[in-house]
Design a protein around this motif. Structure first.
Motif, mmCIF file in Angstrom:
data_model
loop_
_atom_site.group_PDB
_atom_site.id
_atom_site.type_symbol
_atom_site.label_atom_id
_atom_site.label_comp_id
_atom_site.label_asym_id
_atom_site.label_seq_id
_atom_site.Cartn_x
_atom_site.Cartn_y
_atom_site.Cartn_z
ATOM 1 N N ILE A 1 13.391 41.457 43.340
ATOM 2 C CA ILE A 1 12.371 42.433 43.716
ATOM 3 C C ILE A 1 11.487 42.713 42.509
ATOM 4 C CG2 ILE A 1 11.912 44.700 44.718
ATOM 5 C CD1 ILE A 1 14.689 44.703 45.866
ATOM 6 N N SER B 1 11.248 43.126 53.495
ATOM 7 C CA SER B 1 12.257 42.481 54.332
ATOM 8 C C SER B 1 12.072 40.968 54.313
ATOM 9 C CB SER B 1 12.187 42.994 55.774
ATOM 10 O OG SER B 1 10.931 42.675 56.343
ATOM 11 N N GLN C 1 24.731 48.818 56.938
ATOM 12 C CA GLN C 1 24.291 48.999 55.560
ATOM 13 C C GLN C 1 25.175 48.156 54.647
ATOM 14 O OE1 GLN C 1 23.921 53.047 54.279
ATOM 15 N NE2 GLN C 1 23.651 52.503 52.117
ATOM 16 N N ILE D 1 17.978 52.516 46.062
ATOM 17 C CA ILE D 1 17.840 51.314 46.886
ATOM 18 C C ILE D 1 18.862 51.338 48.014
ATOM 19 C CG2 ILE D 1 17.914 48.795 46.897
ATOM 20 C CD1 ILE D 1 17.113 48.837 43.973
ATOM 21 N N ARG D 2 18.393 50.910 49.181
ATOM 22 C CA ARG D 2 19.282 50.791 50.345
ATOM 23 C C ARG D 2 18.973 49.472 51.050
ATOM 24 N NH1 ARG D 2 20.028 55.274 55.170
ATOM 25 N NH2 ARG D 2 21.413 54.027 56.511
ATOM 26 N N ILE D 3 20.039 48.722 51.446
ATOM 27 C CA ILE D 3 19.872 47.427 52.119
ATOM 28 C C ILE D 3 20.572 47.490 53.473
ATOM 29 C CG2 ILE D 3 20.335 44.956 52.007
ATOM 30 C CD1 ILE D 3 20.254 45.124 49.006
ATOM 31 N N ARG E 1 9.217 49.563 51.364
ATOM 32 C CA ARG E 1 10.069 48.714 52.207
ATOM 33 C C ARG E 1 9.648 47.259 52.087
ATOM 34 N NH1 ARG E 1 9.494 53.495 55.104
ATOM 35 N NH2 ARG E 1 11.469 54.393 55.832
ATOM 36 N N ILE F 1 23.661 40.728 47.391
ATOM 37 C CA ILE F 1 24.195 41.429 48.564
ATOM 38 C C ILE F 1 25.615 40.949 48.838
ATOM 39 C CG2 ILE F 1 23.811 41.954 50.993
ATOM 40 C CD1 ILE F 1 20.851 41.259 50.530
ATOM 41 N N GLU G 1 16.585 44.218 55.524
ATOM 42 C CA GLU G 1 15.605 45.239 55.158
ATOM 43 C C GLU G 1 16.013 45.923 53.859
ATOM 44 O OE1 GLU G 1 13.630 47.108 59.013
ATOM 45 O OE2 GLU G 1 15.819 47.323 59.036
ATOM 46 N N ILE G 2 15.044 46.086 52.964
ATOM 47 C CA ILE G 2 15.281 46.727 51.672
ATOM 48 C C ILE G 2 14.380 47.951 51.580
ATOM 49 C CG2 ILE G 2 15.226 46.431 49.164
ATOM 50 C CD1 ILE G 2 15.389 43.384 49.707
ATOM 51 N N GLU G 3 14.975 49.109 51.245
ATOM 52 C CA GLU G 3 14.225 50.349 51.088
ATOM 53 C C GLU G 3 14.417 50.877 49.669
ATOM 54 O OE1 GLU G 3 15.489 53.146 53.985
ATOM 55 O OE2 GLU G 3 14.726 52.002 55.701
ATOM 56 N N LEU H 1 18.989 41.527 42.977
ATOM 57 C CA LEU H 1 20.018 42.126 43.828
ATOM 58 C C LEU H 1 20.902 41.043 44.423
ATOM 59 C CD1 LEU H 1 17.886 44.408 43.549
ATOM 60 C CD2 LEU H 1 18.393 45.034 45.915
#
Length: 482
Positions: A272, A341, A295, A287-289, A339, A312, A323-325, A310
């Protein structure tokens, strides 16, 4: 060269003189002269030249003598000698004696002797101030661009606050404005109304900064600011500039990965990139995936100043959306959560077909295009024709997502069907579809190509003993073709 030009000029003037004189006295070829005078239009500098044409063209062999040697003139640096009898005599005629001059010395440090006027320039200039002291402008306003790492904070007043004569070098502190949180920098006055703080270190874009203007600030005219002013400066909101799924794998294999169709090998990693420097420890909680409704846990490490890598955890299903926030690091500057994705490998599908004329080694070729690379071993058993025609490896070529069928025993200008079985798989062993009914494609075989090739052209010469003939190659020519 200069002497030659002077001689030519003199000869030209002499001939003009002869012509002028001949018009007045045609029979007289001798020019009469008197010492120091001129005759007619003859210039005085021609008096010593020949008196007639014969004399002019008579060669003069008189030997020339060198000029007389003269002593060289040298300048004296000692100057003229002044008589000892007169102490203050001038050495330059017409200049008065030194005793006639008077000199008065003034002690510039003694204000009484210098008699300088004691004026308060500022009170005179600004005695016409009207209204309270106010802030005319401040900045930077809006947002602070991410590219500016060492900004300048400034305040401009409507009345002069600092006397021009009192302006000095940059200061480490100021009783007019202050910056919070503190950063290294200097305060500088640009004129009497404009004060600025110039940062000498990079600011933290994750924090907001405030400019506080002291309420006790007064103008040179005595007007007070009345109240304290506080201005808030925000950095440019956090932005995700780009993402690169499978960054490490793609770099190793030197391939480009499509973000809308990420292969399984590259699914669990994503790079990112942000618009300003980031810290992995600060950003991980932001960060949230999500994969579908689940999740995902992840680890993060810093790749470079403005990017995070990152990883995962856990398996990610095919044909799913990742999706990445990323939340804004400053709460009251939370204009929009960022956001991004990408999509994992999509379903294996048939796209289209293309029928072409026979060309080169390919007879009656048919091109079949799919969404992903096709497994060549499954083509022969899962593609058939109607009416039936045997399909062998000699009739099939596979180039990634393209399958080529050629050399089938079909007639020109006829029809047949190609059936693609749903059991056809790609290189990831995914079937084309779950439908039991095979996909059927109607193929119209084109007519055979028509052409005529002349093996030679243009004007040629042929010996008479040979029969004049021309070789022509042709196919399917229409009647009456020329």
């Amino acid at each position: 060269m200069k002497n030659n030009k002077a001689l030519i000029t003199t000869l030209f003037l002499f001939f003009l003189t002869l012509i002028s004189c001949s018009k007045k006295t045609p029979s007289d070829t001798v020019l009469k002269r008197k010492s120091g005078q001129t005759h007619g239009n003859i210039p005085s500098y021609l008096e010593n030249y020949p008196k007639n044409i014969e004399e002019f063209f008579t060669l003069d062999y008189t030997p020339q003598k060198p000029e007389e040697e003269k002593p060289a003139f040298t300048l004296s640096l000692d100057g003229p000698i002044v008589s000892s009898d007169v102490k203050d005599a001038s050495i330059i005629p017409g200049i008065r004696k030194l005793s006639d001059y008077s000199t008065e010395y003034i002690d510039s440090l003694d204000s009484k002797k210098t008699k300088r006027p004691e004026l308060d320039a500022n009170s005179i200039v600004f005695e016409k101030e009207k209204g309270n002291l106010e802030i005319a402008s401040w900045g930077p306003q809006q947002v602070l661009p991410a590219a500016i790492r060492q900004p300048s904070f400034y305040v401009i007043f409507n009345h002069p606050v600092k006397a021009i004569s009192a302006l000095s070098e940059p200061l480490s502190s100021s009783d007019v404005i202050s910056i919070s949180p503190p950063i290294q920098g200097v305060y500088r006055w640009y004129g009497s109304r404009h004060i600025a703080f110039e940062a000498t270190e990079n600011i933290d874009p994750l924090r907001k900064y405030t400019i506080t203007v002291n309420k006790n600030t007064t103008s040179l005219g005595g007007n007070a600011l009345k109240k304290e002013h506080v201005f808030t400066i925000y950095s440019e909101p956090l932005k995700i500039t780009s993402i690169s799924p499978g960054y490490t794998w793609a770099k190793k294999h030197r391939v480009r990965i499509n973000n809308n169709d990420v292969i399984p090998e590259a699914t669990n990693e994503v790079l990112i990139n942000f618009n300003y420097p980031v810290d992995e420890n600060i950003f991980k909680p932001l960060i949230r995936i999500n994969v579908g409704k689940e999740q995902k846990n992840f680890s993060v490490k810093k790749h470079d100043e403005k990017s995070l890598l990152l990883n995962i955890h856990g398996a990610i299903p095919l044909n799913s959306k990742v999706e990445i926030e990323v939340k804004q690091p400053i709460d009251d500057n939370n204009k929009a959560t960022q956001r991004a994705s990408y999509l994992t490998l999509r379903n294996f599908t048939f796209k289209r077909s293309n029928v072409r004329r026979s060309s080169g080694q390919y007879l009656n070729p048919v091109y079949l295009y799919f969404s992903h690379d096709v497994d060549i071993e499954s083509v022969i058993t899962n593609i058939s024709t109607e009416p039936y025609m045997p399909i062998t490896k000699d009739n099939v070529e596979v180039w990634g997502t393209t399958v080529l069928l050629h050399g089938l025993p079909v007639k020109f200008d006829s029809f047949y069907d190609i059936k693609i079985n749903g059991a056809l798989i790609d290189v990831y062993e995914r079937q084309l579809s779950t439908r039991k009914v095979a996909q059927q494609i109607r193929v119209k075989v084109p007519e055979a190509a028509s052409f005529a090739k002349y093996l030679d052209s243009g004007s040629k010469m042929l010996e008479a003993e040979f029969v004049p003939k021309l070789l022509i190659e042709y196919q399917n020519l229409y009647d009456g073709s020329k």
